[in-house]
Design a protein around this motif. Structure first.
Motif, short mmCIF file in Angstrom:
data_model
loop_
_atom_site.label_atom_id
_atom_site.label_comp_id
_atom_site.label_asym_id
_atom_site.label_seq_id
_atom_site.Cartn_x
_atom_site.Cartn_y
_atom_site.Cartn_z
N VAL A 1 -2.65 -2.07 -8.26
CA VAL A 1 -1.49 -1.35 -7.71
C VAL A 1 -0.38 -1.30 -8.76
CG1 VAL A 1 0.38 -1.47 -6.01
CG2 VAL A 1 -1.98 -1.83 -5.28
N ARG A 2 -0.09 -2.42 -9.40
CA ARG A 2 0.99 -2.47 -10.39
C ARG A 2 0.70 -1.56 -11.59
NH1 ARG A 2 0.03 -8.18 -10.05
NH2 ARG A 2 1.30 -9.18 -8.45
N ARG A 3 -0.55 -1.52 -12.02
CA ARG A 3 -0.87 -0.82 -13.25
C ARG A 3 -1.12 0.68 -13.06
NH1 ARG A 3 -4.88 -4.18 -17.14
NH2 ARG A 3 -4.42 -2.33 -18.38
N LYS A 4 -1.56 1.09 -11.87
CA LYS A 4 -2.04 2.46 -11.75
C LYS A 4 -1.27 3.33 -10.75
CE LYS A 4 -5.04 4.21 -13.38
NZ LYS A 4 -5.02 5.07 -14.59
N HIS B 1 7.15 6.31 -7.39
CA HIS B 1 7.71 7.35 -6.52
C HIS B 1 6.73 7.68 -5.39
CE1 HIS B 1 11.10 7.87 -9.18
NE2 HIS B 1 10.29 8.04 -10.21
N TRP B 2 5.45 7.75 -5.73
CA TRP B 2 4.43 7.98 -4.70
C TRP B 2 4.44 6.84 -3.69
CZ3 TRP B 2 0.18 5.48 -2.80
CH2 TRP B 2 -0.74 6.23 -2.07
N VAL B 3 4.54 5.60 -4.20
CA VAL B 3 4.55 4.43 -3.32
C VAL B 3 5.77 4.45 -2.41
CG1 VAL B 3 4.75 1.91 -3.26
CG2 VAL B 3 3.16 3.00 -4.86
N ILE C 1 6.65 -1.26 -5.38
CA ILE C 1 5.32 -1.64 -5.87
C ILE C 1 4.93 -3.01 -5.35
CG2 ILE C 1 4.05 -2.33 -7.94
CD1 ILE C 1 4.07 0.64 -7.63
N GLY C 2 5.87 -3.97 -5.38
CA GLY C 2 5.56 -5.32 -4.92
C GLY C 2 5.19 -5.36 -3.45
N ILE C 3 5.96 -4.66 -2.61
CA ILE C 3 5.67 -4.64 -1.17
C ILE C 3 4.35 -3.94 -0.90
CG2 ILE C 3 6.40 -3.61 1.02
CD1 ILE C 3 9.25 -4.34 0.33
N TYR C 4 4.11 -2.81 -1.57
CA TYR C 4 2.86 -2.09 -1.33
C TYR C 4 1.65 -2.91 -1.79
CZ TYR C 4 -0.29 1.88 -0.77
OH TYR C 4 -1.30 2.71 -0.36
#
Length: 220
Positions: A111-114, A118-120, A179-182
């Motif tokens: 998740v972090r890398r790819k 904005h999408w998240v 990103i962290g929450i997702y």
């Protein structure tokens, strides 16, 4: 039995989620296994293998199994090839030192890398209630390696604040919060009411079909 998942980042997140939730034992790789393999036991990574006969393509010598696994996953995501999980016993050498890495760690790394922040953030805007720690997180050992960012976000996910409220009280950049929450959500550690897991996203307005899987970063 081989279980096939769609190509790209979304498909790999679906595959890793399946492995974690079902505590699967087997081999994950693109069809044919010529692009490297990830070997799992009871939902934990045992070994990351580079393509046969090739110099290690997933990173420098001496890197951790986590780094090697992420190198393979990023390469597979970029190729858009489908991923196959062959359930059951695998042929890992008996004397191989197991990595014993929770599949959730690989989920959060991917998740972090790819994923595009904005999408998240658009996905998280669909959250309809308070963010909370999952009541029944996947029981895979070893436990997930939670870093300072994730620990902070989990401390705020106490069931009293929604995503936007957590954004307002967090000292971190909005993109890092999203990103962290997702990542924690996809790994099964947070509950986000109204937010769908990878591969089940609602269509973008006016598109008539689901958004491009997993919003890969344009730079990777």
């Amino acid at each position: 039995m081989a279980r096939r998942f769609p190509g790209g980042t979304t498909g790999l997140l679906q595959a890793l989620t399946w492995i974690q939730r079902n505590r699967s034992t087997g081999v994950l790789s693109p069809p044919g296994g010529r692009a490297g393999r990830l070997l799992f036991s009871s939902g934990a990574l045992l070994r990351a293998e580079d393509p046969p006969g090739a110099a290690p393509a997933s990173g420098p010598a001496g890197e951790s199994a986590r780094d090697r696994a992420q190198g393979l996953l990023v390469s597979w995501a970029a190729s858009e090839a489908a991923a196959e999980l062959t359930d059951g016993a695998h042929d890992a050498p008996a004397d191989a030192a197991p990595a014993r890495l929770n599949a959730a760690d690989l989920i959060m790394d991917l998740v972090r890398r790819k994923l595009d922040p904005h999408w998240v953030q658009r996905r998280l805007s669909e959250c309809t209630g308070p963010v909370a720690n999952a009541g029944d997180p996947p029981a895979v050992l070893p436990g997930v390696a939670i870093g300072p960012t994730e620990a902070f976000l989990m401390s705020r996910a106490d069931g009293t604040m929604g995503f936007q409220e957590i954004l307002r009280v967090s000292p971190m950049e909005p993109a890092d919060v999203a990103i962290g929450i997702y990542a924690l959500f996809v790994a099964g550690l947070l509950d986000l009411p109204g937010v769908r897991p990878p591969g089940q996203e609602t269509p973008e307005p006016g598109s008539g079909s689901p958004a491009k899987p997993a919003g890969p970063k344009a730079s990777q």
